[in-house]
Enzyme design. Structure first.
Site, PDB file in Angstrom:
ATOM      1  N   GLU A  89       0.826  -1.208   0.000  1.00  0.00           N
ATOM      2  CA  GLU A  89       0.000   0.000   0.000  1.00  0.00           C
ATOM      3  C   GLU A  89       0.865   1.266   0.000  1.00  0.00           C
ATOM      4  O   GLU A  89       0.446   2.316  -0.477  1.00  0.00           O
ATOM      5  CB  GLU A  89      -0.951  -0.018   1.214  1.00  0.00           C
ATOM      6  CG  GLU A  89      -2.215   0.789   0.975  1.00  0.00           C
ATOM      7  CD  GLU A  89      -3.311   0.495   1.997  1.00  0.00           C
ATOM      8  OE1 GLU A  89      -3.655  -0.687   2.191  1.00  0.00           O
ATOM      9  OE2 GLU A  89      -3.805   1.447   2.606  1.00  0.00           O
ATOM     10  N   HIS A 116       8.236 -27.152  -0.288  1.00  0.00           N
ATOM     11  CA  HIS A 116       7.496 -28.202  -0.989  1.00  0.00           C
ATOM     12  C   HIS A 116       6.313 -27.611  -1.741  1.00  0.00           C
ATOM     13  O   HIS A 116       5.352 -28.312  -2.048  1.00  0.00           O
ATOM     14  CB  HIS A 116       7.024 -29.262   0.018  1.00  0.00           C
ATOM     15  CG  HIS A 116       8.168 -29.842   0.785  1.00  0.00           C
ATOM     16  ND1 HIS A 116       8.843 -30.954   0.372  1.00  0.00           N
ATOM     17  CD2 HIS A 116       8.806 -29.402   1.902  1.00  0.00           C
ATOM     18  CE1 HIS A 116       9.837 -31.205   1.221  1.00  0.00           C
ATOM     19  NE2 HIS A 116       9.835 -30.268   2.161  1.00  0.00           N
ATOM     20  N   LYS A 124     -13.064   2.851  -1.976  1.00  0.00           N
ATOM     21  CA  LYS A 124     -13.953   3.090  -0.819  1.00  0.00           C
ATOM     22  C   LYS A 124     -15.120   3.989  -1.241  1.00  0.00           C
ATOM     23  O   LYS A 124     -16.268   3.760  -0.906  1.00  0.00           O
ATOM     24  CB  LYS A 124     -13.187   3.801   0.312  1.00  0.00           C
ATOM     25  CG  LYS A 124     -12.359   2.882   1.215  1.00  0.00           C
ATOM     26  CD  LYS A 124     -11.740   3.692   2.378  1.00  0.00           C
ATOM     27  CE  LYS A 124     -10.980   2.838   3.351  1.00  0.00           C
ATOM     28  NZ  LYS A 124     -10.405   3.566   4.479  1.00  0.00           N
TER      29      LYS A 124
HETATM   30  O1  PA5 Z   1      -2.997   1.920   5.834  1.00  0.00           O
HETATM   31  C1  PA5 Z   1      -4.097   2.395   5.678  1.00  0.00           C
HETATM   32  O2  PA5 Z   1      -4.325   3.595   5.828  1.00  0.00           O
HETATM   33  C2  PA5 Z   1      -5.291   1.519   5.343  1.00  0.00           C
HETATM   34  O3  PA5 Z   1      -4.950   0.269   4.893  1.00  0.00           O
HETATM   35  C3  PA5 Z   1      -6.190   1.386   6.562  1.00  0.00           C
HETATM   36  O4  PA5 Z   1      -5.501   0.731   7.587  1.00  0.00           O
HETATM   37  C4  PA5 Z   1      -7.495   0.658   6.248  1.00  0.00           C
HETATM   38  O5  PA5 Z   1      -8.067   1.137   5.077  1.00  0.00           O
HETATM   39  C5  PA5 Z   1      -8.465   0.847   7.408  1.00  0.00           C
HETATM   40  O6  PA5 Z   1      -8.686   2.195   7.604  1.00  0.00           O
HETATM   41  P1  PA5 Z   1      -9.199   2.800   8.980  1.00  0.00           P
HETATM   42  O7  PA5 Z   1      -8.195   2.488  10.017  1.00  0.00           O
HETATM   43  O8  PA5 Z   1      -9.355   4.248   8.717  1.00  0.00           O
HETATM   44  O9  PA5 Z   1     -10.510   2.122   9.269  1.00  0.00           O
END
Ligand code: PA5
Length: 392
Positions: free
Chosen positions: A255, A276, A382
């Site tokens: 990410e 394996h 989202k």
């Molecule tokens: O790293 C990030 O910002 C995202 O992967 C969030 O962890 C994920 O989308 C969840 O978001 P939130 O903590 O706002 O619910």
């Protein structure tokens, strides 16, 4: 204690550190926030014995660190903690069937406070608790942004107990805050030791001297190989305990670096199991992977193997022999490898590991000339989901 067999670099981390500083991210500063830790400890001590079950509702960075800590350290009370990090109805029901709502504390974790998956889970269990005529305020606590988001609004309006995810810390960089430290403490993990480990690595991360700056050297190695065409990293722990650490790292690196058509692809593997399964591909498939081994020097159990196999052999020793043999044979095929060695699985070492990868990912962002701390692609999907719901 943690070490990595990587070469020193002639380039200096200084310019990159300055760039990271300019991004105003506090992931390496929050570990000095004594007040925040006192609040976490106080609340955990207060609630620990009032409940038989703890259920984290959260997704992505709000869940993966907690799952990693629970499964790596397996403290006495680990079976009391469940993490619902998906909206698969069968999974939700499976957890619901294992707990007793009257004896359950729900920990709702969301940095933004607006994540649909987490809010759906919250409202689902909120209704269940209400239907049982239980006091919702006693059964939920929120871990969220100090100011923004629906969870924060609700906590003010309905007076839920709340802990903060610091303003300048994003989801995947939040493991060393209340997000994972609070649930960890509820099941008996020593969070002070995690912080001590993280601080040790943070000092290395801030070092201007490349040879002391392990996160920089790791990122430089990953980036140099990336430029030579090794665009995939294989995370290959020879330890079941670190399997969920790989999941946490997948999110962090993918990410953070997957932007502008650049980024490191991660493959998860487990030694010796994947010798394996995936290993043949690593040996003779496309030569485009940097293999990152994790080796544990001392396991909690060594477990002797009877003499029929070999004299004085233990499972621990066999596992590490297999790791070395795999490494050597990969190197023979000119497949790049490196090893991160831990003397044992411990709170302190996990703290070091978290900060090692958070730091190296921040450096990777600078090498790739992208912002490691945003996630425009995720935000877009989202938004589309929300629109689809409104149009139902
Ligand atoms: O790293 C990030 O910002 C995202 O992967 C969030 O962890 C994920 O989308 C969840 O978001 P939130 O903590 O706002 O619910």
């Amino acid at each position: 204690m943690l070490s990595i067999d990587i070469k020193n670099s002639k380039s200096s981390p200084v310019k990159f550190l300055k760039n990271i500083e300019k991004r105003h991210q506090d992931f390496y500063k929050v570990i000095d926030d004594k007040k925040a830790f006192e609040k976490i400890e106080k609340l955990a001590k207060k609630l620990k014995n009032n409940f038989k079950y703890f259920v984290v509702l959260g997704i992505g960075g709000s869940a993966l660190g907690t799952i990693c800590l629970k499964n790596a350290l397996k403290p006495i009370d680990h079976e009391k903690l469940f993490v619902i990090d998906n909206i698969d109805p069968d999974f939700i029901k499976e957890v619901e069937n294992k707990i007793d709502l009257k004896k359950t504390l729900f920990i709702v974790v969301s940095k933004s406070g607006d994540t649909l998956e987490t809010l759906s889970q919250f409202f689902y269990f909120h209704k269940k608790i209400k239907d049982k005529k239980l006091d919702v305020k006693k059964h939920f606590i929120f871990i969220t942004d100090p100011k923004k988001g629906l969870l924060r609004e609700l906590s003010k309006k309905e007076k839920y107990e709340t802990l903060d995810v610091p303003k300048n810390v994003g989801g995947r960089f939040s493991v060393l805050t209340a997000v994972s430290l609070f649930p960890a403490m509820l099941i008996g993990i020593d969070i002070k030791k995690i912080i001590t480990g993280a601080q040790k690595m943070r000092n290395k991360f801030l070092s201007k001297d490349a040879k002391k700056n392990l996160p920089f050297l790791l990122a430089k190695t990953q980036y140099d190989f990336y430029k030579k065409g090794f665009k995939t990293n294989v995370l290959f722990p020879y330890s079941n305990s670190l399997s969920d650490f790989s999941n946490w790292t997948v999110q962090l690196i993918c990410e953070s670096t997957g932007k502008k058509s650049k980024g490191i692809t991660i493959i998860k593997a487990l030694g010796a199991t994947d010798q394996h399964a995936q290993s043949q591909l690593f040996h003779e498939g496309p030569n485009d992977k940097l293999i990152i081994f994790f080796e544990i020097e001392n396991f909690k159990n060594t477990l002797k193997i009877p003499n029929e196999i070999a004299k004085s052999l233990t499972f621990a020793k066999l596992l590490n022999i297999e790791k070395s043999s795999t490494e050597k044979s990969l190197q023979k095929e000119n497949r790049p490898t490196l090893t991160i060695k831990l003397d044992k699985i411990s709170e302190e070492n996990l703290g070091e590991l978290f900060m090692l990868f958070e730091g190296s990912t921040a450096f990777l962002g600078e090498f790739f000339e992208i912002n490691a701390f945003n996630q425009p692609g995720v935000e877009h999907s989202k938004k589309l989901t929300k629109q689809a719901i409104i149009n139902l």
